[in-house]
Design a protein around this motif. Structure first.
Motif, PDB file in Angstrom:
ATOM      1  N   ASN A 425       0.900  -1.186  -0.122  1.00 46.92           N
ATOM      2  CA  ASN A 425       0.039  -0.171  -0.052  1.00 46.92           C
ATOM      3  C   ASN A 425       1.054   1.373   0.083  1.00 46.92           C
ATOM      4  O   ASN A 425       0.401   2.306  -0.658  1.00 46.92           O
ATOM      5  CB  ASN A 425      -0.763  -0.040   1.286  1.00 46.92           C
ATOM      6  CG  ASN A 425      -2.003   1.035   1.118  1.00 46.92           C
ATOM      7  OD1 ASN A 425      -2.782   1.072  -0.059  1.00 46.92           O
ATOM      8  ND2 ASN A 425      -2.345   1.502   2.313  1.00 46.92           N
ATOM      9  N   LEU A 428       2.157   1.925  -3.419  1.00 50.32           N
ATOM     10  CA  LEU A 428       0.871   2.497  -4.376  1.00 50.32           C
ATOM     11  C   LEU A 428       1.057   3.795  -3.955  1.00 50.32           C
ATOM     12  O   LEU A 428       0.915   4.440  -5.001  1.00 50.32           O
ATOM     13  CB  LEU A 428      -0.134   1.617  -3.811  1.00 50.32           C
ATOM     14  CG  LEU A 428      -0.514   0.208  -4.967  1.00 50.32           C
ATOM     15  CD1 LEU A 428      -1.588  -0.107  -4.419  1.00 50.32           C
ATOM     16  CD2 LEU A 428      -0.713   1.004  -6.322  1.00 50.32           C
ATOM     17  N   GLN A 429       0.778   4.076  -2.840  1.00 51.26           N
ATOM     18  CA  GLN A 429       0.510   5.505  -2.248  1.00 51.26           C
ATOM     19  C   GLN A 429       1.678   6.258  -3.061  1.00 51.26           C
ATOM     20  O   GLN A 429       1.098   7.289  -3.488  1.00 51.26           O
ATOM     21  CB  GLN A 429       0.592   5.509  -0.913  1.00 51.26           C
ATOM     22  CG  GLN A 429      -0.275   6.507  -0.419  1.00 51.26           C
ATOM     23  CD  GLN A 429      -0.725   6.246   1.116  1.00 51.26           C
ATOM     24  OE1 GLN A 429       0.068   5.554   1.874  1.00 51.26           O
ATOM     25  NE2 GLN A 429      -1.939   6.784   1.408  1.00 51.26           N
ATOM     26  N   GLN A 475      -6.916   6.855  -5.901  1.00 48.73           N
ATOM     27  CA  GLN A 475      -6.594   7.804  -5.045  1.00 48.73           C
ATOM     28  C   GLN A 475      -7.511   7.486  -3.833  1.00 48.73           C
ATOM     29  O   GLN A 475      -7.129   7.317  -2.589  1.00 48.73           O
ATOM     30  CB  GLN A 475      -6.412   9.147  -5.140  1.00 48.73           C
ATOM     31  CG  GLN A 475      -5.335   9.721  -4.160  1.00 48.73           C
ATOM     32  CD  GLN A 475      -4.606  10.955  -5.166  1.00 48.73           C
ATOM     33  OE1 GLN A 475      -4.883  11.113  -6.012  1.00 48.73           O
ATOM     34  NE2 GLN A 475      -3.249  10.678  -4.575  1.00 48.73           N
ATOM     35  N   ASN A 478      -7.368   4.002  -2.455  1.00 49.11           N
ATOM     36  CA  ASN A 478      -6.269   3.732  -1.516  1.00 49.11           C
ATOM     37  C   ASN A 478      -6.534   4.294  -0.064  1.00 49.11           C
ATOM     38  O   ASN A 478      -6.256   3.781   0.905  1.00 49.11           O
ATOM     39  CB  ASN A 478      -5.126   4.634  -2.076  1.00 49.11           C
ATOM     40  CG  ASN A 478      -3.808   4.286  -1.680  1.00 49.11           C
ATOM     41  OD1 ASN A 478      -3.263   4.899  -0.270  1.00 49.11           O
ATOM     42  ND2 ASN A 478      -3.196   3.191  -1.864  1.00 49.11           N
TER      43      ASN A 478
END
Ligand code: ADP
Ligand code: MG
Length: 692
Positions: A425, A428-429, A475, A478
């Protein structure tokens, strides 16, 4: 003896927070503790609250600490109860300051002295001439007891003995009778000088040694010397509680046992054993260290006990502070049974009397033919019932152990999954952030579409526009995932927290020895393994909690910093402006001075020079004002720098903790795998044996 005397009372805990010391202020440390006015409560970070019997914030004076928390122990001491005051906390948290252990007679009129000198004064104010006061002073360093009042360089042999009636006795320790406060302070001074001379390594070692200053009161109640009340007061300045090289300890528990101060470690174990409701009445490991052996009567025994838990308010010490808060929280759960210490012979007599009474009752019952003690078949039946129940319980125990070990295995796996998800994560962020800042996103594609003639090109651009939207949606998603990970972790924590304190059996380091174990020990090892795994799992939780706190703190600080950012830029511009303003004013001033000088000779210009003088004064005050502003802004900039430094330090710590967490998890997995193989093998052996 009245009801009140038999009352069971818990160990009282006073939390004391010292002020930030100059070094911490210079390093830009912030305060990470909040105090609730009127409540004995302290809050760490945002919302972790701890409650104690007393909470003293950094403004509390020594006198108040003494009057509120210690004074009542002294009243008890004169009534014949034992009492103990322990100062606990990391090095530099204020233990010695609070206990007043380094007091000298030169400080007689000093109001900031700690507990020991106040106790000495109070004892000699209150005692009558039928009371004898004796002192001893010792230090425990590296599991060795050093007599600080012996006055000789040779180390006399000192041993600890337990008298069934009188409790713990230290054989060979110097005990000095003192007749005045001055004499008693003299003993303290003598002991302290022995402490520093005793060993050259002691300076660094003083934070690793425990000092116990003991006062004994013997109060005669009549002319008969044996009719007296003897009570003891231990004042203990414990070694620094900071955990040394915790990261390395994971792999090698044996080395940990040697390098970490054994006294504090077993004090913690004793506190756990005494504080846990479910373990009431079971074995308490007092004998694991000299410290716990000496304090046996103070912890869960015959004493009124106060623990002063000392903490620093600085955020840089947050981890140790939380450790101290938790340790102190456990100590509060201990129940002591203080009794008045009458002469052992009288006590023995009372005990015998009671026994006679009980025997008489039994005799009466037996004569009436209803005795349960002397009946024939009854106890036998009881016995077999008990045995049966016992074996049932054993079965259930081993079943539960198996389940526990499975559950812990699953927990570890889940943790691992959570962590890998977390990492994915994070990646990804950061990618998303990159994407979001990508210039392509900022092109207003709608306008491009409208202005385009070529149909194919138009369609292509529209496709890109869709892509922009997908990025934005991602976004949002997430953020949702991050929230659910957090929820999962905290749920997990709550689940495991409910289990109470789990302790693996003492003295069996690491995994069970696979080679020497025989089939009979299978169950025992299963249980032990499960407990060890559960303990590791708890450690993991601890780590996670502290990590979460630290991460939240960093986030907060970063927010604060980003608010500072525009201010900083503005200030930097401002400063340039101010500097040039100062320069030009200075120049004007110099010119004026020159003018004035030449004007002096000309009387007709007197008036003009008066005006110039005034202007000069104005200029000067303007210059000082501007300079002040400059200084203030420079200070603010420095503050920001130091907070940035703090953030990066915290980030480093967080990284290190993450590594530690991964290691711990790896170890758990390995242990569990090893154990599975071993168990499998053993079970096969058992089967083979059975077949034979
Ligand atoms: P420890 O014995 O726990 O290692 P100290 O008692 O030596 O710590 O305290 C460290 C420093 O903090 C000392 O300089 C001490 O004077 C100061 N200090 C500790 N507690 C207080 C307090 N309550 N008020 C003012 N100063 C304190
Ligand atoms: Mg100290």
């Amino acid at each position: 003896m009245t009801k009140d005397d038999e009352k069971v009372i818990p160990v009282r805990v006073a939390l004391r927070c010292r002020p930030l010391i100059p070094k911490e202020v210079n390093e830009g440390c912030q305060c990470c503790l909040t105090f609730v006015p009127g409540e004995a409560q302290v809050i760490v970070g945002k919302d972790r609250a701890f409650t104690y019997d007393y909470v003293f914030d950094s403004t509390t004076e020594q006198e108040e600490v003494f009057n509120t928390a210690v004074s009542s122990l002294l009243s008890g001491l004169f009534k014949g109860y034992n009492a103990t005051v322990l100062a606990y906390g990391q090095t530099g948290s204020g233990k010695t300051y609070s206990m007043g252990g380094t007091y000298t007679s030169a400080q007689e009129h000093d109001l900031s002295v700690g507990v020991i000198p106040r106790v000495i004064n109070r004892i000699f104010l209150e005692k009558d001439n039928k009371t004898t006061v004796t002192v001893s002073y010792l230090e425990i360093y590296n599991e060795e007891i050093l007599d600080l009042l012996s006055g000789s360089k040779e180390k006399p042999s000192i041993s600890i003995r337990e008298d069934p009636k009188e409790g713990i006795k230290i054989v060979g320790l110097t005990e000095k009778v003192v007749c005045s406060a001055t004499e008693m302070v003299g003993c303290l001074e003598q002991g302290n000088s022995a402490r520093t001379v005793g060993s050259t390594a002691m300076n660094s070692a003083s934070s690793r040694s425990h000092a116990i200053f003991t006062t004994t009161l013997e109060q005669r109640r009549s002319a008969d010397r044996s009719d007296s009340v003897v009570s003891k007061l231990h004042l203990v300045d414990l070694a620094g509680s900071e955990r040394q090289k915790k990261t390395k300890a994971e792999g090698d528990r044996l080395r940990e046992g040697i390098s970490i101060n054994r006294g504090l470690l077993s004090l913690g174990n004793v506190i756990s054993a005494l504080g846990d409701e479910s373990k009431r009445g079971t074995f308490v490991p007092y004998r694991d260290s000299k410290l716990t052996r000496l304090l046996q009567d103070s912890l869960g025994g015959n004493s009124h006990t106060l623990m002063i838990a000392c903490v620093s308010p600085a955020d840089s010490n947050m981890e140790e502070t939380i450790n101290t808060l938790r340790y102190a929280d456990r100590a509060r759960k201990i129940k002591n049974k203080p009794i008045i210490n009458i002469d052992p012979r009288t006590a023995e007599m009372q005990r015998l009397k009671q026994q006679v009474q009980e025997l008489q009752v039994m005799l009466l019952n037996a004569r009436g033919g209803v005795s349960q003690v002397l009946c024939g078949s009854e106890p036998l039946r009881n016995m077999s019932e008990i045995l049966e129940k016992n074996s049932c319980l054993q079965d259930e125990n081993s079943k539960l152990s198996r389940e526990l070990s499975e559950a812990v295995g699953q927990t570890a796996q889940m943790f691992e999954r959570i962590i890998t998800t977390e990492q994915a994560n994070e990646n990804l962020q950061s990618k998303l952030v990159e994407l979001k800042q990508h210039a392509a996103l900022k092109i207003d594609l709608q306008r491009v579409v409208e202005s385009l003639e070529d149909q194919e090109l138009k369609e292509n651009v529209e496709m890109i526009q869709n892509l922009q939207q997908v990025i934005l949606q991602l976004q949002d998603e997430n953020a949702g995932i991050t929230a659910s990970i957090e929820a999962m972790t905290s749920e997990h924590c709550n689940f495991l927290d409910g289990e109470g304190e789990l302790r693996p059996r003492v003295g069996v380091p690491g995994t069970p020895n696979l080679m020497t174990a025989d089939k009979g020990t299978l169950e025992a090892f299963t249980t032990q393994h499960a407990l060890q795994q559960a303990q590791k799992s708890k450690e993991l939780l601890e780590l996670n909690k502290i990590l979460a706190l630290k991460e939240a703190f960093v986030k907060e600080m970063c927010q604060g910093n980003s608010q500072l950012e525009p201010m900083q830029i503005k200030y930097q511009e401002n400063m340039k402006g101010l500097q040039s303003a100062v320069g030009s004013l200075q120049k004007e001033k110099e010119e004026l001075i020159l003018d004035l000088h030449s004007a002096k000779k000309d009387i007709t210009q007197a008036k003009l020079s008066e005006q110039r003088k005034q202007r000069l004064q104005e200029l000067e005050s303007q210059i000082t004002e501007l300079k002040k502003q400059l200084q203030e802004q420079a200070k603010l900039l420095k503050l920001k720098e130091s907070s940035l430094r703090n953030v990066s330090k915290l980030n480093q710590e967080i990284q290190a903790m993450k590594v530690q967490r991964a290691q711990l998890m790896k170890q758990m997995k390995e242990d569990s795998e090893k154990f599975r193989l071993w168990k499998h093998k053993k079970e096969r052996e058992v089967l083979q044996l059975k077949e034979k």
